[in-house]
Scaffold this motif. Structure first.
Motif, PDB file in Angstrom:
ATOM      1  N   GLU A   1       0.913  -4.174  -8.711  1.00 62.81           N
ATOM      2  CA  GLU A   1       0.034  -4.827  -7.732  1.00 62.81           C
ATOM      3  C   GLU A   1      -0.198  -3.981  -6.489  1.00 62.81           C
ATOM      4  OE1 GLU A   1      -1.463  -7.604  -8.561  1.00 62.81           O
ATOM      5  OE2 GLU A   1      -0.364  -7.592 -10.461  1.00 62.81           O
ATOM      6  N   VAL A   2       0.449  -2.840  -6.404  1.00 59.41           N
ATOM      7  CA  VAL A   2       0.356  -2.023  -5.202  1.00 59.41           C
ATOM      8  C   VAL A   2      -0.907  -1.158  -5.231  1.00 59.41           C
ATOM      9  CG1 VAL A   2       1.416  -0.057  -4.013  1.00 59.41           C
ATOM     10  CG2 VAL A   2       2.814  -2.008  -4.722  1.00 59.41           C
ATOM     11  N   ALA A   3      -1.593  -1.067  -4.112  1.00 52.99           N
ATOM     12  CA  ALA A   3      -2.760  -0.186  -3.998  1.00 52.99           C
ATOM     13  C   ALA A   3      -2.314   1.206  -3.580  1.00 52.99           C
ATOM     14  CB  ALA A   3      -3.734  -0.741  -2.962  1.00 52.99           C
ATOM     15  N   VAL A   4      -2.859   2.199  -4.238  1.00 48.39           N
ATOM     16  CA  VAL A   4      -2.559   3.576  -3.866  1.00 48.39           C
ATOM     17  C   VAL A   4      -3.814   4.186  -3.257  1.00 48.39           C
ATOM     18  CG1 VAL A   4      -1.811   5.842  -4.661  1.00 48.39           C
ATOM     19  CG2 VAL A   4      -0.906   3.770  -5.747  1.00 48.39           C
ATOM     20  N   ILE A   5      -3.702   4.638  -2.027  1.00 49.41           N
ATOM     21  CA  ILE A   5      -4.825   5.297  -1.350  1.00 49.41           C
ATOM     22  C   ILE A   5      -4.553   6.795  -1.324  1.00 49.41           C
ATOM     23  CG2 ILE A   5      -5.964   5.622   0.882  1.00 49.41           C
ATOM     24  CD1 ILE A   5      -5.685   2.665   1.405  1.00 49.41           C
ATOM     25  N   ASP A   6      -5.469   7.548  -1.906  1.00 51.14           N
ATOM     26  CA  ASP A   6      -5.322   9.002  -1.896  1.00 51.14           C
ATOM     27  C   ASP A   6      -5.825   9.538  -0.565  1.00 51.14           C
ATOM     28  OD1 ASP A   6      -4.396   9.583  -4.672  1.00 51.14           O
ATOM     29  OD2 ASP A   6      -6.225   8.499  -5.165  1.00 51.14           O
ATOM     30  N   LEU A   7      -4.915   9.977   0.281  1.00 47.61           N
ATOM     31  CA  LEU A   7      -5.346  10.523   1.574  1.00 47.61           C
ATOM     32  C   LEU A   7      -6.058  11.850   1.339  1.00 47.61           C
ATOM     33  CD1 LEU A   7      -5.556  10.298   4.562  1.00 47.61           C
ATOM     34  CD2 LEU A   7      -3.235  11.165   4.774  1.00 47.61           C
ATOM     35  N   THR A   8      -5.371  12.760   0.705  1.00 47.12           N
ATOM     36  CA  THR A   8      -6.007  13.964   0.149  1.00 47.12           C
ATOM     37  C   THR A   8      -4.985  14.663  -0.730  1.00 47.12           C
ATOM     38  OG1 THR A   8      -7.086  16.097   0.545  1.00 47.12           O
ATOM     39  CG2 THR A   8      -5.389  15.465   2.104  1.00 47.12           C
ATOM     40  N   HIS A   9      -5.489  15.374  -1.731  1.00 47.68           N
ATOM     41  CA  HIS A   9      -4.630  16.233  -2.549  1.00 47.68           C
ATOM     42  C   HIS A   9      -5.113  17.670  -2.474  1.00 47.68           C
ATOM     43  CE1 HIS A   9      -2.680  12.654  -3.833  1.00 47.68           C
ATOM     44  NE2 HIS A   9      -3.843  12.124  -4.111  1.00 47.68           N
ATOM     45  N   GLY A  10      -5.944  17.936  -1.466  1.00 47.28           N
ATOM     46  CA  GLY A  10      -6.549  19.249  -1.346  1.00 47.28           C
ATOM     47  C   GLY A  10      -5.870  20.153  -0.329  1.00 47.28           C
ATOM     48  N   ILE A  11      -4.677  19.780   0.138  1.00 48.00           N
ATOM     49  CA  ILE A  11      -3.925  20.692   1.006  1.00 48.00           C
ATOM     50  C   ILE A  11      -3.679  21.986   0.214  1.00 48.00           C
ATOM     51  CG2 ILE A  11      -1.763  20.989   2.284  1.00 48.00           C
ATOM     52  CD1 ILE A  11      -3.521  18.764   3.436  1.00 48.00           C
ATOM     53  N   GLU A  12      -3.784  23.117   0.908  1.00 48.09           N
ATOM     54  CA  GLU A  12      -3.549  24.396   0.229  1.00 48.09           C
ATOM     55  C   GLU A  12      -2.162  24.405  -0.428  1.00 48.09           C
ATOM     56  OE1 GLU A  12      -5.306  27.517  -0.166  1.00 48.09           O
ATOM     57  OE2 GLU A  12      -6.851  25.996   0.136  1.00 48.09           O
TER      58      GLU A  12
ATOM     59  N   THR B   1       0.833  -1.203   0.000  1.00 46.13           N
ATOM     60  CA  THR B   1       0.000   0.000   0.000  1.00 46.13           C
ATOM     61  C   THR B   1       0.866   1.250   0.000  1.00 46.13           C
ATOM     62  OG1 THR B   1      -1.617  -1.196   1.369  1.00 46.13           O
ATOM     63  CG2 THR B   1      -1.891   1.193   1.179  1.00 46.13           C
ATOM     64  N   ILE B   2       0.521   2.177  -0.866  1.00 44.03           N
ATOM     65  CA  ILE B   2       1.119   3.514  -0.819  1.00 44.03           C
ATOM     66  C   ILE B   2       0.013   4.500  -0.484  1.00 44.03           C
ATOM     67  CG2 ILE B   2       2.198   5.380  -2.160  1.00 44.03           C
ATOM     68  CD1 ILE B   2       3.585   3.211  -3.844  1.00 44.03           C
ATOM     69  N   THR B   3       0.183   5.251   0.587  1.00 38.90           N
ATOM     70  CA  THR B   3      -0.768   6.305   0.937  1.00 38.90           C
ATOM     71  C   THR B   3      -0.194   7.619   0.427  1.00 38.90           C
ATOM     72  OG1 THR B   3      -1.449   5.096   2.903  1.00 38.90           O
ATOM     73  CG2 THR B   3      -1.980   7.437   2.828  1.00 38.90           C
ATOM     74  N   PHE B   4      -1.011   8.349  -0.305  1.00 41.53           N
ATOM     75  CA  PHE B   4      -0.498   9.475  -1.103  1.00 41.53           C
ATOM     76  C   PHE B   4      -1.210  10.769  -0.686  1.00 41.53           C
ATOM     77  CE2 PHE B   4      -0.432  10.988  -5.864  1.00 41.53           C
ATOM     78  CZ  PHE B   4       0.478  11.984  -5.557  1.00 41.53           C
ATOM     79  N   LEU B   5      -0.422  11.730  -0.267  1.00 41.88           N
ATOM     80  CA  LEU B   5      -0.942  13.063   0.102  1.00 41.88           C
ATOM     81  C   LEU B   5      -0.143  14.127  -0.637  1.00 41.88           C
ATOM     82  CD1 LEU B   5      -1.745  14.617   3.523  1.00 41.88           C
ATOM     83  CD2 LEU B   5       0.240  15.475   2.294  1.00 41.88           C
ATOM     84  N   SER B   6      -0.828  15.161  -1.107  1.00 45.21           N
ATOM     85  CA  SER B   6      -0.116  16.242  -1.786  1.00 45.21           C
ATOM     86  C   SER B   6      -0.954  17.514  -1.781  1.00 45.21           C
ATOM     87  CB  SER B   6       0.187  15.852  -3.236  1.00 45.21           C
ATOM     88  OG  SER B   6      -0.989  15.934  -4.022  1.00 45.21           O
ATOM     89  N   ASP B   7      -0.371  18.556  -2.328  1.00 50.13           N
ATOM     90  CA  ASP B   7      -1.121  19.791  -2.578  1.00 50.13           C
ATOM     91  C   ASP B   7      -1.383  19.943  -4.078  1.00 50.13           C
ATOM     92  OD1 ASP B   7       1.414  20.421  -3.539  1.00 50.13           O
ATOM     93  OD2 ASP B   7       1.471  22.412  -2.637  1.00 50.13           O
TER      94      ASP B   7
END
Lengths: 287, 287, 287
Positions: free
Chosen positions: C34-45, C7-13
């Motif tokens: 085969e890796v799952a990517v979970i978007d934590l959020t990309h809405g950081i200012e 699993t890769i948890t992905f956060l960005s702006d």
């Protein structure tokens, strides 16, 4: 059973506020449960076929091989054709409306090897609706292609020459000036131009940027953070094109730029030093 | 081990700016790593239980069988019940708060076969928190259902008749007029009405739409792009309901429509030709 | 072949309007399908390193073990280091810029066991670009880690002590008052404070909240819906911190709060009854 394609990259102007994108995902999963769907973006401005086509072309070199599902389709339900276009000798198939949206990518990859019109009702969702072809025609076609359905089973071949052409604006050089335009303003307000770094050979580190009703001296920089406060930067962006940037601020907001805005690059003459703003009459906008 | 359900469809008013949605995905994956989560939308207006329930019902016919996780929950932490509702003889289980959010879908599929209150702490996340049941109660319940946990292991059965009912507004016909209301305004500004095409049998191609403080003649069209400039279209939308539309412009913005706005459809009389705007006094709003 | 991390948890702006997030997903999938990517959020200012770091720390206890990919990177292309930081004895690896973004999580988990600078070009995308390290450096590193590449193969070890430190504001108690600040305003307008419930021991059910230019009596409540109309609530939020809330309305909008706003909690004295607004001069803002 092996999939022919295992990835669908999905771009649209559907936005994320309604359930359109989720429904398309669900339709794909019900036909091709093992296929991964990557959302490239659904934030293209409504009806912005040109912006969507450019976004797709920009990202294409980084996409997984497979099927591209692209839907920006203001003429849905009319005689515009729903199509699937094969490029790269079958490495990818693009599915969407024949309105120019797919054309920049097709052009980038040397043209279509084959194209079909999606008329076969076996590979559509049964529906009376004529307003959501993303759900009813395009998503099923993309999913069935992944499952191994032949391109030519989706409908009759159409001559690739007959496809709606790409409308990508080219820059124009005239008397040492490069007349370009803004292709894209990103979230940070960076304004990507249709100007390649090669076209700036011969220019100094400082150049003059002429906008609609103002002009500014800009410095060519290697990084956003290399732009000093009050300074304007000209950077080679992550897609290999020149972009007008500020450090942690929006160049687009500062200079009133949006996709389609004219920007001319010229040499800095002696009377115009960095930081001085001069109102100008701009040259006619190149198309 | 085979999953009982392999798909969770997830709708909420969480938005995508905070990490709420990502955390729920992570909780699901930690319990049921092989389950696919499809985000239907998280852009429902905060606290808009009715809008969320309608969005779910609208999309339901296109969703993969499995579990629906729906969380719009202004009364989280109070005595409103967290529930799981089985419909379609077990084809789907809906998980969420008992506040009417799930009710339109339940109604659409002929009622609940069984329902339970989610009280079993074994299938909750251990937490002192009472403000994020999506993470602590609903997501774990949804994931455990996929893994094969029995519905009745999640908590005691509750009488389906005791569930919060659906509040779906019905149109009303009176003296040849159809009094309806806007159910949904989509990203493009199309305004879906609670009016079925069957109710327009007997009307001409042109009808009069009466809004709050104005009225317009509209033409029934097969596609958005069939609406001429300056014209108003009435279309059968992709969910089989009538919608007020313009071509590449927002009908909702043009006429000040939002969910709940009253719209009456009546015949065009001879004095009122297409394109003429007449202020009117509207009938009392039907509920 | 077994994955080291799945699993890769992905956060960005990056936002979701451009294709940045989609391209990163595609790069990961091309390396680690085969890796799952979970978007934590990309809405950081945009550029909000502190806000992103807090969002990550807040969510961390609920995330799947694996790789965290976090990119808020205003200094991309400069000498700030791209890093990977191992925490929890290898339970997780954090990948991103060394600008403080990863630091709150590292601190939360007791510090880094190892850290490397991502200099090995074998595990980067070949590119001339210096403006999109999320695509070119961080995503490939995250994906290769999942595929079993050793941390130390990504580049030379760096001393964890040399990493950019966390800048998490601590509350300050003075003469029975707690001087805190807003850490986060969520979609609903709830304003999370940097104040733990334990710090309120000794306070009554009612307390006084002192904002920048006003003050209000608030009541400690167990649920949003327990706040009466016109009343202000103080709740233990879903991450265990105190938050200023209203019922179905935005406390942040009501009181002009945003991340960083000063909020002081004090006892309610007799002259100040619930509901009375009194302009005040606030204490100097604690940092």
């Amino acid at each position: 059973m092996a999939l022919r394609y295992d990835t669908i990259t999905f771009l649209s102007d559907y936005g994320l506020t309604d359930g359109f994108v989720g429904v398309v995902h669900s339709v794909i999963r019900s036909i091709a449960p093992e296929v991964a769907v990557i959302d490239l973006t659904h934030g293209i401005e409504p009806y912005d076929v040109r912006g969507g086509g450019l976004a797709l072309a920009r990202s294409a070199p980084y996409l997984c091989p497979g099927v591209v599902l692209a839907v920006i389709d203001p003429a849905v339900g009319t005689s515009r054709r729903p199509i699937a276009v094969e490029i790269g000798g079958g490495a990818a198939v693009l599915v969407g409306p024949d309105n120019g949206l797919l054309a920049p990518v097709v052009q980038l990859y040397g043209g279509a090897s084959r194209a079909v019109e999606l008329t076969n009702e076996v590979y559509r969702l049964p529906t009376d609706s004529a307003t959501f072809d993303g759900r009813d025609i395009f998503a099923p076609a993309a999913a069935h292609l992944c499952m191994g359905v032949e391109l030519t089973d989706l409908g009759p071949l159409v001559d690739p020459v007959s496809l709606f052409p790409a409308m990508v604006p080219l820059p124009r050089e005239e008397e040492g000036r490069i007349h370009g335009e803004v292709l894209w303003v990103d979230r940070y307000g960076n304004a990507q131009l249709n100007i390649d770094p090669d076209e700036l050979v011969g220019f100094d580190e400082h150049v003059r940027l002429v906008f609609d009703d103002t002009s500014r001296t800009a410095r060519r920089v290697p990084a956003f953070a290399a732009v000093a406060p009050g300074e304007v930067g000209l950077i080679v962006d992550s897609y290999g094109l020149m972009a007008v940037v500020l450090d942690r601020a929006s160049a687009a907001a500062e200079f009133g730029l949006r996709a389609g805005s004219a920007v001319t690059i010229e040499g800095v003459d002696e009377d115009r030093r960095p930081g001085i703003i001069t109102p100008v009459t701009i040259s006619p906008r190149p198309v």
